[in-house]
Design an enzyme around this catalytic site. Structure first.
Site, PDB file in Angstrom:
ATOM      1  N   TYR A  47      13.204 150.273  32.200  1.00 26.80           N
ATOM      2  CA  TYR A  47      12.006 151.121  32.283  1.00 26.80           C
ATOM      3  C   TYR A  47      11.868 152.150  31.419  1.00 26.80           C
ATOM      4  CZ  TYR A  47       8.195 149.882  35.554  1.00 26.80           C
ATOM      5  OH  TYR A  47       7.116 149.561  36.111  1.00 26.80           O
ATOM      6  N   GLU A  49       8.800 154.093  30.533  1.00 22.55           N
ATOM      7  CA  GLU A  49       7.367 154.859  30.331  1.00 22.55           C
ATOM      8  C   GLU A  49       7.361 155.886  29.478  1.00 22.55           C
ATOM      9  OE1 GLU A  49       6.245 155.650  34.095  1.00 22.55           O
ATOM     10  OE2 GLU A  49       5.360 153.728  34.718  1.00 22.55           O
ATOM     11  N   ASP A 193      -9.544 144.173  13.420  1.00 22.62           N
ATOM     12  CA  ASP A 193      -8.755 143.572  14.364  1.00 22.62           C
ATOM     13  C   ASP A 193      -8.246 142.089  13.431  1.00 22.62           C
ATOM     14  OD1 ASP A 193      -7.605 141.662  16.109  1.00 22.62           O
ATOM     15  OD2 ASP A 193      -8.830 141.526  17.597  1.00 22.62           O
ATOM     16  N   THR A 219      -2.428 141.144  16.821  1.00 25.03           N
ATOM     17  CA  THR A 219      -1.363 140.639  17.692  1.00 25.03           C
ATOM     18  C   THR A 219      -0.091 140.285  16.866  1.00 25.03           C
ATOM     19  OG1 THR A 219      -1.922 138.192  16.886  1.00 25.03           O
ATOM     20  CG2 THR A 219      -2.985 138.961  19.243  1.00 25.03           C
ATOM     21  N   LYS A 222       0.597 135.400  15.706  1.00 23.39           N
ATOM     22  CA  LYS A 222       0.006 134.363  15.309  1.00 23.39           C
ATOM     23  C   LYS A 222       0.842 134.141  13.730  1.00 23.39           C
ATOM     24  CE  LYS A 222      -3.825 135.230  18.223  1.00 23.39           C
ATOM     25  NZ  LYS A 222      -5.116 135.777  18.436  1.00 23.39           N
ATOM     26  N   ARG A 228       5.075 137.159  21.644  1.00 24.01           N
ATOM     27  CA  ARG A 228       3.534 137.413  21.698  1.00 24.01           C
ATOM     28  C   ARG A 228       3.589 138.984  22.098  1.00 24.01           C
ATOM     29  NH1 ARG A 228       1.757 132.620  22.630  1.00 24.01           N
ATOM     30  NH2 ARG A 228       0.087 133.475  23.078  1.00 24.01           N
TER      31      ARG A 228
END
Ligand SMILES: *Cc1c(COP(=O)(O)O)cnc(C)c1O
Length: 424
Positions: A47, A49, A193, A219, A222, A228
Site C-alpha cells: 500500500y 497512498e 488525450d 494510456t 496501446k 494496462r
C-alpha cells in the site's frame, strides 16, 4: 496450497489464442517479458497512498524509488515537466483531469464518439457526459478529416471550459496549435488525450502536443506497449487561462491540483506493481530499438492502407498518418458486426467501429478499425502486411462460407507459427 489449475488452464488457452492469431485491434499490443515480470511481482503487496516521499503508509522507501524512476523516465520520454503515473487506466486519467478543473454543468468540447472519439470525452453513457455539458466536433463529410479552423471557430463560439483533442479511431495528425490559439481567446483549457498514438508521438513521428496543450493524458498499453494503465503529464509553464492568480508557476499549481484529483480525489492506493511495469516500458520506449519499432508501425500502417485501397476498400480520410485506420465497409456491402465475426472465424482479431455519419447502430456499425502496433511487435514487416491484407480480403469475401473461413484460419496459424508475441 493447490495450484489453481482452472484459471491457469484458461491463461494457457488465451496464450495459444494470442499466438495463433493475427491481432489487428489498434488499442492492443504485446508487452515484453520484463514488463510482465514487474507486473507479476511482490510489489502488488504494498500500500502506498500518496506520492513518493509523501505517503500515508510506512515501508515505502523502495516503491518511492520505483515510482520516482517511472516519473523521471516518462518526463524524459515526452519532454514533460511533471507527470503522475498512478491513474489505473486512460479513463481514470481523464476523470482525474475533469474532477480537478471542472464543476458539474461546465461546458466541455470533445471529438464526436461516432466519428472516432472516446467514451470518456463526453459520451452520455459516461460520467463525462452525465455531469458536464458535453459538446462535440467531428470530421468533414467530404474529406473524412477534421477542419481545425472550423474547430477553432466552434471553440470561440461555444466558450467551453475544457477542450479535448484526441481520438480512438482517427488516422490523421492533430493541429494542437490552432486549437490552443482558439482556447486562449476564450480562456479554455486544452487537454490532449494521446492514448492511441502516444508511442509515435514519444519518438517524434507525429506532432508534439506537449508544447501547446495544458495537460496531456495517455494510456500506457496501446502503441506505447506497457502494462494496462494511464498517466497524466504537463509540459510548460503556461500563462493564466483558468483563473490562477499567478502567471508563472501555473504548472506547479495545476500539478498539485491534479495530484490531489488522482488521490484522494478519484482513486485510492496506487498499483505499484503496475507502476514498476510502466517504468520498465518507459525505459524500453526510450531505446533505439523502440524507435525502430515505432517507425515500422507507421510504415506498416501506411502499406496496409494502400493495399486495402488497391482491393477496393474505402478508408476514412483516404489513408493514415499513424498506426491505425478506419474502413467504411459499405462499398463492400458488409457491416462492421459481420466483418468482425467473419475475420474472427479466420483468427484475425479486429473490432467493429462506427464510421462518421454512420447509418447503422453502434452494435452493428458500418466500419472496422485496424492497427499495426500489435503485429509489428510480433516482427511483421511490409511483406507480411501484404500477406495479411490478402488474408483479410479473402476472409471478408468468404462471409458465410464456414469451411473456407476455417481454411483461411489455418493459413493464419501457419503464418504466425514460430513468431513469439514479443519479437521486435
Ligand atoms: C483507450 C482510450 C482511453 C481509455 O483507456 P482505458 O485504459 O480503457 O480506460 C481513453 N481515451 C482514448 C482516446 C482512448 O483511445
Amino acid at each position: 496450497m493447490q495450484r489453481d489449475s482452472q484459471i491457469f488452464d484458461y491463461i494457457k488457452q488465451e496464450n495459444k489464442r494470442q499466438l495463433d492469431g493475427i491481432e489487428l485491434i489498434a488499442s492492443e499490443n504485446f508487452v515484453s517479458e520484463q514488463v510482465m515480470e514487474a507486473m507479476g511481482s511482490i510489489l502488488t503487496n504494498k500500500y502506498a497512498e500518496g506520492l513518493p516521499g509523501k505517503r500515508y503508509y510506512g515501508g515505502c522507501e523502495v516503491v518511492d524509488e520505483i515510482e520516482s524512476l517511472a516519473i523521471s523516465r516518462l518526463n524524459e520520454l515526452f519532454g514533460a515537466n511533471w507527470s503522475n503515473v498512478q491513474p489505473h487506466s486512460g479513463a481514470q486519467a481523464n476523470m482525474a483531469v475533469f474532477s480537478a478543473f471542472l464543476k458539474p454543468g461546465d461546458k466541455i468540447l470533445g471529438f464526436d464518439l461516432s466519428h472516432g472519439g472516446h467514451l470518456s470525452h463526453g459520451s452520455p453513457v459516461n460520467v463525462s457526459g452525465k455531469w458536464f455539458d458535453a459538446n462535440f466536433y467531428g470530421v468533414e463529410k467530404e474529406t473524412g478529416k477534421i477542419d481545425f479552423n472550423k474547430v477553432a471557430n466552434q471553440i470561440i463560439d461555444l466558450k467551453p471550459k475544457l477542450v479535448i483533442a484526441g481520438a480512438s479511431a482517427y488516422s490523421r495528425d492533430w493541429d494542437y496549435s490552432t486549437m490552443r490559439k482558439a482556447c486562449d481567446q476564450v480562456g479554455a483549457m486544452l487537454l490532449a488525450d494521446i492514448s492511441h498514438p502516444s508511442g509515435l508521438i514519444a519518438k517524434g513521428l507525429l506532432n508534439d502536443p506537449m508544447k501547446d496543450c495544458h495537460i496531456v493524458t495517455t494510456t500506457t498499453h496501446k502503441t506505447l506497449r506497457g502494462p494496462r494503465g494511464g498517466v497524466i503529464m504537463m509540459g510548460e509553464d503556461f500563462e493564466n487561462p483558468f483563473g490562477f492568480k499567478t502567471l508563472k508557476g501555473a504548472t506547479k499549481m495545476m500539478s498539485q491540483v491534479l495530484d490531489g484529483a488522482v488521490f484522494p480525489g478519484t482513486q485510492g492506493g496506487p498499483l505499484e506493481h503496475v507502476i514498476a511495469a510502466k517504468a520498465v516500458a518507459f525505459g524500453e520506449a526510450l531505446s533505439d530499438d523502440y524507435l525502430k519499432y515505432a517507425k515500422q508501425v507507421k510504415r506498416n500502417a501506411s502499406v496496409m492502407a494502400d493495399e486495402m485501397v488497391k482491393r477496393g476498400y474505402q478508408i476514412i480520410s483516404g489513408g493514415t498518418d499513424n498506426h491505425s485506420m478506419l474502413i467504411d465497409l459499405r462499398s463492400k456491402d458488409l457491416t462492421g458486426k459481420v466483418a468482425e465475426a467473419v475475420l474472427g472465424q479466420a483468427h484475425i482479431t479486429t473490432n467493429k467501429n462506427m464510421v462518421p455519419f454512420d447509418d447503422k447502430s453502434p452494435f452493428v456499425t458500418s466500419g472496422i478499425r485496424f492497427g499495426t502496433n500489435a503485429i509489428t511487435t510480433r516482427g511483421i514487416d511490409e511483406n507480411g502486411i501484404v500477406e495479411i491484407v490478402n488474408l483479410v480480403d479473402e476472409a471478408l469475401m468468404a462471409a458465410g462460407n464456414d469451411s473456407k473461413l476455417a481454411s483461411i484460419g489455418e493459413k493464419v496459424k501457419t503464418m504466425m507459427s514460430g513468431k513469439p508475441l514479443f519479437a521486435h
